[in-house]
Design a protein around this motif. Sequence first.
Motif, PDB file in Angstrom:
ATOM      1  N   GLU A 101      -3.815  -1.444  -2.670  1.00 34.18           N
ATOM      2  CA  GLU A 101      -3.141  -2.465  -3.455  1.00 34.18           C
ATOM      3  C   GLU A 101      -1.813  -2.790  -2.779  1.00 34.18           C
ATOM      4  OE1 GLU A 101      -0.989  -2.835  -7.825  1.00 34.18           O
ATOM      5  OE2 GLU A 101      -2.684  -1.450  -7.572  1.00 34.18           O
ATOM      6  N   SER A 102      -1.590  -4.059  -2.444  1.00 33.06           N
ATOM      7  CA  SER A 102      -0.355  -4.442  -1.769  1.00 33.06           C
ATOM      8  C   SER A 102       0.828  -4.364  -2.740  1.00 33.06           C
ATOM      9  CB  SER A 102      -0.482  -5.857  -1.195  1.00 33.06           C
ATOM     10  OG  SER A 102      -0.657  -6.803  -2.224  1.00 33.06           O
ATOM     11  N   GLY A 103       2.036  -4.633  -2.203  1.00 33.04           N
ATOM     12  CA  GLY A 103       3.233  -4.557  -3.034  1.00 33.04           C
ATOM     13  C   GLY A 103       3.986  -3.248  -2.871  1.00 33.04           C
ATOM     14  N   ASN A 104       3.833  -2.613  -1.689  1.00 32.71           N
ATOM     15  CA  ASN A 104       4.500  -1.333  -1.410  1.00 32.71           C
ATOM     16  C   ASN A 104       4.080  -0.231  -2.366  1.00 32.71           C
ATOM     17  OD1 ASN A 104       7.822  -2.239  -0.049  1.00 32.71           O
ATOM     18  ND2 ASN A 104       5.819  -2.099   0.922  1.00 32.71           N
ATOM     19  N   LYS A 105       2.845  -0.293  -2.832  1.00 29.41           N
ATOM     20  CA  LYS A 105       2.327   0.798  -3.663  1.00 29.41           C
ATOM     21  C   LYS A 105       2.264   2.062  -2.814  1.00 29.41           C
ATOM     22  CE  LYS A 105      -1.626   2.161  -6.542  1.00 29.41           C
ATOM     23  NZ  LYS A 105      -0.841   2.435  -7.755  1.00 29.41           N
ATOM     24  N   VAL A 106       2.642   3.192  -3.382  1.00 28.43           N
ATOM     25  CA  VAL A 106       2.683   4.449  -2.642  1.00 28.43           C
ATOM     26  C   VAL A 106       1.318   5.143  -2.687  1.00 28.43           C
ATOM     27  CG1 VAL A 106       3.734   6.737  -2.476  1.00 28.43           C
ATOM     28  CG2 VAL A 106       5.145   4.753  -3.065  1.00 28.43           C
ATOM     29  N   LYS A 125       3.808   3.535   2.143  1.00 23.32           N
ATOM     30  CA  LYS A 125       3.806   2.347   1.299  1.00 23.32           C
ATOM     31  C   LYS A 125       2.818   1.327   1.851  1.00 23.32           C
ATOM     32  CE  LYS A 125       8.775   2.806   0.322  1.00 23.32           C
ATOM     33  NZ  LYS A 125      10.104   2.161   0.549  1.00 23.32           N
ATOM     34  N   SER A 126       2.096   0.683   0.969  1.00 24.26           N
ATOM     35  CA  SER A 126       1.169  -0.369   1.383  1.00 24.26           C
ATOM     36  C   SER A 126       1.932  -1.614   1.829  1.00 24.26           C
ATOM     37  CB  SER A 126       0.220  -0.715   0.239  1.00 24.26           C
ATOM     38  OG  SER A 126       0.952  -1.291  -0.847  1.00 24.26           O
ATOM     39  N   HIS A 127       1.208  -2.591   2.307  1.00 25.81           N
ATOM     40  CA  HIS A 127       1.784  -3.879   2.732  1.00 25.81           C
ATOM     41  C   HIS A 127       2.628  -4.462   1.589  1.00 25.81           C
ATOM     42  CE1 HIS A 127       1.938  -8.085   4.020  1.00 25.81           C
ATOM     43  NE2 HIS A 127       1.484  -7.704   5.203  1.00 25.81           N
ATOM     44  N   PRO A 128       3.791  -5.054   1.898  1.00 26.30           N
ATOM     45  CA  PRO A 128       4.639  -5.585   0.823  1.00 26.30           C
ATOM     46  C   PRO A 128       4.020  -6.767   0.090  1.00 26.30           C
ATOM     47  CG  PRO A 128       5.501  -6.227   2.965  1.00 26.30           C
ATOM     48  CD  PRO A 128       4.422  -5.215   3.219  1.00 26.30           C
ATOM     49  N   GLY A 129       3.048  -7.426   0.727  1.00 22.47           N
ATOM     50  CA  GLY A 129       2.396  -8.561   0.089  1.00 22.47           C
ATOM     51  C   GLY A 129       2.813  -9.883   0.714  1.00 22.47           C
ATOM     52  N   VAL A 130       1.850 -10.769   0.869  1.00 17.79           N
ATOM     53  CA  VAL A 130       2.111 -12.087   1.449  1.00 17.79           C
ATOM     54  C   VAL A 130       2.987 -12.906   0.496  1.00 17.79           C
ATOM     55  CG1 VAL A 130       1.077 -14.240   2.251  1.00 17.79           C
ATOM     56  CG2 VAL A 130      -0.038 -12.050   2.745  1.00 17.79           C
ATOM     57  N   GLY A 131       4.037 -13.508   1.041  1.00 17.12           N
ATOM     58  CA  GLY A 131       4.920 -14.333   0.224  1.00 17.12           C
ATOM     59  C   GLY A 131       6.015 -13.573  -0.496  1.00 17.12           C
ATOM     60  N   THR A 132       6.044 -12.257  -0.323  1.00 22.34           N
ATOM     61  CA  THR A 132       7.091 -11.463  -0.963  1.00 22.34           C
ATOM     62  C   THR A 132       8.446 -11.771  -0.324  1.00 22.34           C
ATOM     63  OG1 THR A 132       5.531  -9.688  -1.436  1.00 22.34           O
ATOM     64  CG2 THR A 132       7.874  -9.127  -1.469  1.00 22.34           C
ATOM     65  N   GLU A 133       9.450 -11.972  -1.133  1.00 27.30           N
ATOM     66  CA  GLU A 133      10.785 -12.289  -0.631  1.00 27.30           C
ATOM     67  C   GLU A 133      11.666 -11.044  -0.572  1.00 27.30           C
ATOM     68  OE1 GLU A 133      12.414 -15.391  -3.025  1.00 27.30           O
ATOM     69  OE2 GLU A 133      10.956 -16.891  -2.348  1.00 27.30           O
TER      70      GLU A 133
END
Length: 220
Positions: A101-106, A125-133
């Motif tokens: 799950e993206s969003g820096n989930k641990v 941490k997972s990928h921060p997510g596309v479009g994350t500011e």
Amino acid sequence: MISKFYFVVVALAVSLNLGNAFVPPKDAATTVEQIGLNYDASVSKMVVTFASFGTSETTAECWYGTSPDNLTETVSATGQTYTLKDYTSPMLFKATLDGLESGNKVYYYTVGSEALGYSKVTPFKSHPGVGTEGVTFHVYGDIGQTNNSLNTFLEVVENEEGLTGPSGGIVSMGDLSYANGDEPRWDTFGQMRQVATDHIPMLTTLGNHEWFDDQAKQFT
């Protein structure tokens, strides 16, 4: 008459698969080293690479999950070596974790096998997510292999731990090991960078020190 029962507990360095959860052995010897994380093109994936000397095993595994005691997912890691002049590399493994799950989930993971031993369970941490500011990237170049190089990686770790916003991992501008054809220096570089890259994903470009200085531009 009172019967006496004696129980002898023998500690074995083996891994356990309790139900669907994997429990790696505690403080057991391992030949796994040079661990590095890298983002995949898909935000739901993470690539992990690692090395092992003195083995002909070409198959290992990666277990991962949402807590250090709940490693319920597993993927295979495949390994191969390469030879250049009189140098033969350690077995170099690669695995791709999926379903993240993206969003820096641990998440937590370990790599290895019964034959190789397993790495310590480590968070990432997972990928921060596309479009994350507001994403922070740790950027460096010309890292080399000196005490200053190690200190730079340690500073990256410290900065990562102090982040209050999303992390995009490490971005290297190239000129990594300064091996310049001295292949064992790639191994010492991999050992050094693991202090950061076993839990912070690192992407890199190629610098001029990633190839021999000739017309063919052979990569080192």
